[in-house]
Design an enzyme around this catalytic site. Structure first.
Site, PDB file in Angstrom:
ATOM      1  N   GLU A  30      -5.973   4.256  -7.269  1.00 29.94           N
ATOM      2  CA  GLU A  30      -6.938   5.019  -6.533  1.00 29.94           C
ATOM      3  C   GLU A  30      -8.120   5.404  -7.655  1.00 29.94           C
ATOM      4  OE1 GLU A  30      -9.789   5.260  -4.407  1.00 29.94           O
ATOM      5  OE2 GLU A  30      -9.499   7.522  -4.927  1.00 29.94           O
TER       6      GLU A  30
ATOM      7  N   ASP B 290      -7.826   8.554   0.156  1.00 31.43           N
ATOM      8  CA  ASP B 290      -8.610   7.246   0.963  1.00 31.43           C
ATOM      9  C   ASP B 290      -8.542   7.551   2.456  1.00 31.43           C
ATOM     10  OD1 ASP B 290      -9.433   5.811  -1.199  1.00 31.43           O
ATOM     11  OD2 ASP B 290      -8.180   4.235  -1.020  1.00 31.43           O
TER      12      ASP B 290
ATOM     13  N   THR C  25      -9.174   0.798 -10.192  1.00 31.08           N
ATOM     14  CA  THR C  25      -8.250  -0.378  -9.669  1.00 31.08           C
ATOM     15  C   THR C  25      -8.607  -1.673 -10.412  1.00 31.08           C
ATOM     16  OG1 THR C  25      -9.089   0.430  -7.520  1.00 31.08           O
ATOM     17  CG2 THR C  25      -8.112  -1.835  -7.300  1.00 31.08           C
TER      18      THR C  25
ATOM     19  N   ARG D 279       0.827  -1.348  -0.004  1.00 33.85           N
ATOM     20  CA  ARG D 279      -0.088   0.028   0.166  1.00 33.85           C
ATOM     21  C   ARG D 279       0.953   1.213  -0.034  1.00 33.85           C
ATOM     22  NH1 ARG D 279      -5.176   1.469  -1.262  1.00 33.85           N
ATOM     23  NH2 ARG D 279      -6.136   2.604   0.403  1.00 33.85           N
TER      24      ARG D 279
ATOM     25  N   GLY E 148     -13.402  -1.546  -7.760  1.00 31.23           N
ATOM     26  CA  GLY E 148     -14.840  -0.821  -7.212  1.00 31.23           C
ATOM     27  C   GLY E 148     -14.939   0.016  -5.942  1.00 31.23           C
ATOM     28  N   GLY E 149     -13.682   0.653  -5.768  1.00 29.84           N
ATOM     29  CA  GLY E 149     -13.885   1.582  -4.481  1.00 29.84           C
ATOM     30  C   GLY E 149     -14.371   0.647  -3.252  1.00 29.84           C
TER      31      GLY E 149
ATOM     32  N   SER F  34      -7.954   0.987   3.028  1.00 35.31           N
ATOM     33  CA  SER F  34      -8.498   0.338   1.724  1.00 35.31           C
ATOM     34  C   SER F  34      -9.826  -0.118   1.710  1.00 35.31           C
ATOM     35  CB  SER F  34      -7.337  -0.333   0.970  1.00 35.31           C
ATOM     36  OG  SER F  34      -7.515  -0.850  -0.199  1.00 35.31           O
ATOM     37  N   SER F  35     -10.330  -0.574   0.567  1.00 30.47           N
ATOM     38  CA  SER F  35     -11.342  -1.645   0.737  1.00 30.47           C
ATOM     39  C   SER F  35     -11.152  -2.796  -0.290  1.00 30.47           C
ATOM     40  CB  SER F  35     -12.695  -0.895  -0.092  1.00 30.47           C
ATOM     41  OG  SER F  35     -13.237   0.193   0.742  1.00 30.47           O
TER      42      SER F  35
HETATM   43  N1  GLY Z   1      -8.477   3.279  -3.571  1.00 26.19           N
HETATM   44  C1  GLY Z   1      -9.254   2.023  -3.585  1.00 26.19           C
HETATM   45  C2  GLY Z   1      -9.049   1.211  -2.316  1.00 26.19           C
HETATM   46  O1  GLY Z   1      -7.970   1.076  -1.824  1.00 26.19           O
HETATM   47  O2  GLY Z   1     -10.236   0.616  -1.678  1.00 26.19           O
END
Ligand code: GLY
Length: 597
Positions: free
Chosen positions: A439, A459, A419, A130, A504-505, A483-484
């Site tokens: 992102e 984020d 992503t 990350r 997909g965020g 993050s997701s």
């Molecule tokens: N930027 C998307 C995530 O890390 O969830």
């Protein structure tokens, strides 16, 4: 039976009568060039895989498989696997090509999380690549002079949002641990395609057109994506000499050639001199960057252990919470066409997102109840809240077992979808699930050395406190934004049975959870599970996938008390089921394929 279950909900755009002609399938991702009429580099296997996807069928193989978001990237990985390379080797080749042909989604300027099942030891582990916040960043980075949060895109576009990239270090670390092929060769396809050119895909062309104003703000970005002031056109041949040169340096010098020298200087200069919105990333941040190995986070679902990336990702915890709360409900009996299934899934997701907003962040910086959040007793207690017949009126955070005193306020950070996800199984039985990002689509829009720089710092929560109570996911120097991303490996009796993930965020979490339910409870094969229309509820509003059978459930959801919003839900799921053979699926909403032998 499976076919009839899915047909009622199937994507309208996917109801093809039969296999498409090869040329038509190829055109779906890589149209003819303007002058020579050839579909570039698409082999018979790639075309067969595209046809399978468009017909709603999975791809099968015996030895290895790779599934990712672009056929050229998948082919690069397939070459490595065919030649005896490991899943880690193939991932490097795939990522290097994705950074060229799908530059809006992931690349060397971004970060990634990798989940690895090691066949030799039978162990699962994860690598955290990350992005980290620069050491000069303060927690007020995304606030104006009055302490008010900046507007989202005022923060995203330019240098302010750029975190220290982690992907190059992650590629090297994965190869160092698990590689079998020589490092330099893994860059060959990327270098050749960047030198000789590739055909701009329909998805890339349309995203460039939609984002033209923001891309036009920085000269290097504009020159690449808007040559002569015009957005790149679908089917246009595009070369990227700067990217080829970056790859040559990485092939020769490893990640040291990225985190130091001319590439690093170019990154720092692009960030700190960004017109109108300079950032604070420095050479020291780049020089100090480290990949971190972390234990996987696993949650029990039915007969499976669903394992993935723990903090700073909220992915495995939130997917695990949703599934764990549903353990007490017989979704197999209600099935995908019964509104009760979606009420349960939607409200389990709301409860999980409430915990996510309260507790989840980079636990190297804030104490977190990581094990408490997926403790079966806690999830059973939370799951009991779902036993009613209508939408939950209140879906607030719970009180997981915590071994530190703490008091956090709820986070309000926004993540928009971009992503990419890569799933790979190699001939040695290793399994890789990696989600990779810059992102937002096109990240910060800053380009240097042939690649885009991330905007991952957005984020973080822009607000640091709420009513005087600190927010766990606030920005701090060196911290990694929550993050997701949910790269997942599902285990059964100690063996891997499914690798899956999606872009997909924050909807990634819903896409992955739904696909696992469709596969585990509704007996769908991986392609059916990925294609099943999405219904996602994070914060109360039920998003139903526009133009699909999911819209038909809107009235019933409204009657249960939900606000319903029909919209595009562009996941990019890629999955491989591991059984007597390998069965792969690629999301029909994006341009990817699964390929195996
Ligand atoms: N930027 C998307 C995530 O890390 O969830």
């Amino acid at each position: 039976m499976k076919r009839s279950l899915i047909s009622g909900l199937l994507l309208a755009t996917m109801t093809f009568a039969g296999p498409l002609a090869s040329q038509e399938a190829a055109d779906a991702v890589a149209p003819e060039g303007g002058t020579d009429g050839q579909v570039q580099g698409l082999t018979a296997e790639v075309i067969a895989s595209l046809e399978a996807k468009l017909a709603g069928e999975p791809v099968t193989s015996q030895n290895w498989m790779v599934a990712a978001a672009n056929p050229l990237a998948v082919e690069a990985g397939a070459k490595v696997l065919r030649a005896g390379g490991s899943a880690a080797d193939a991932m490097v080749a795939v990522q290097v090509v994705l950074g060229l042909v799908e530059p809006q989604s992931s690349g060397l300027g971004g970060g990634a999380f990798l989940v690895w099942y090691d066949a030799a030891s039978g162990k699962l582990t994860t690598l955290d690549g990350r992005e980290s916040a620069p050491l000069e960043a303060t927690h007020r980075l995304f606030q104006d002079e009055n302490g008010e949060p900046l507007k989202f895109f005022d923060a995203v576009v330019g240098g302010l949002s750029v975190g220290t990239p982690g992907t190059p270090a992650l590629l090297e670390e994965a190869h160092r641990r698990w590689g079998r092929s020589p490092w330099p060769g893994l860059f060959s396809d990327g270098i050749n395609l960047a030198d000789e050119g590739f055909l701009v895909s329909p998805r890339l062309a349309s995203l460039v057109e939609n984002d033209a104003e923001r891309l036009s703000r920085f000269p290097e970005t504009a020159a690449y994506f808007l040559p002569d002031g015009q957005p790149l056109a679908q089917g246009q041949r595009l070369t990227n000499q700067a990217y080829a040169e970056t790859l040559r340096i990485m092939a020769a010098e490893g990640s040291a050639g990225f985190y130091g020298g001319e590439i690093a200087a170019g990154i720092v200069s692009a960030v700190r001199n960004a017109p109108g919105n300079p950032g604070v990333l420095s050479g020291t941040d780049l020089a100090l960057y480290q990949v971190i190995e972390r234990d996987p986070v696993c949650a029990t679902y039915r007969v499976y252990e669903v394992c993935g990336m723990g903090p700073p990702s909220s992915g495995a915890l939130t997917v695990g919470q949703i599934l764990g709360m549903l353990n007490g409900y017989d979704l197999a009996a209600s099935g995908p066409e019964d509104i009760r299934s979606w009420r349960l899934i939607g409200d389990a997701s709301r409860l999980a997102f409430a915990d996510r907003g309260r507790y989840m962040a980079d636990h190297d910086f804030v104490p977190m109840p990581t094990q408490g959040l997926v403790d079966p007793a806690y999830l059973s207690e939370r799951g009991a809240l779902l036993s009613g017949e209508a939408a939950l009126i209140d879906a607030g955070p719970g009180n997981p077992e915590f071994d530190h005193a703490s008091n956090w306020a709820d986070d309000i950070s926004l993540e928009l979808p971009s992503t990419s996800h890569i799933s790979i199984v190699d001939q040695y039985g290793n399994v890789l699930s990696m989600t990779t990002t810059i992102e937002n689509g096109f990240g910060s829009r800053l380009m240097t050395n042939g690649f885009l720089l991330n905007n991952e710092l957005t984020d973080f929560s822009f607000k640091t406190h709420s009513d005087g109570v600190p927010i766990a996911n606030r920005l701090e120097p060196g911290k990694r934004p929550r993050s997701s991303m949910s790269p997942t490996i599902v285990m059964q009796d100690g063996a891997p049975v499914l690798a899956i993930g999606s872009p997909g965020g924050s909807r990634i979490i819903g896409y992955v959870a739904k696909s696992i339910i469709a596969w585990a409870d509704w007996d769908m094969d991986v392609q059916q599970a990925l294609a099943l229309p999405h219904l996602v509820n994070r914060f109360g509003t039920f998003d139903v996938e526009q133009g699909t059978g999911a819209e038909g459930l809107s009235d019933a959801l409204t009657e249960l008390g939900y606000e319903v919003n029909a919209r595009d839900l562009t996941s990019g799921l890629h999955a491989i089921e591991i059984g007597d053979m390998l069965t792969g699926g690629a999301d029909p909403r994006r341009e990817g394929i699964a390929l195996g032998e």
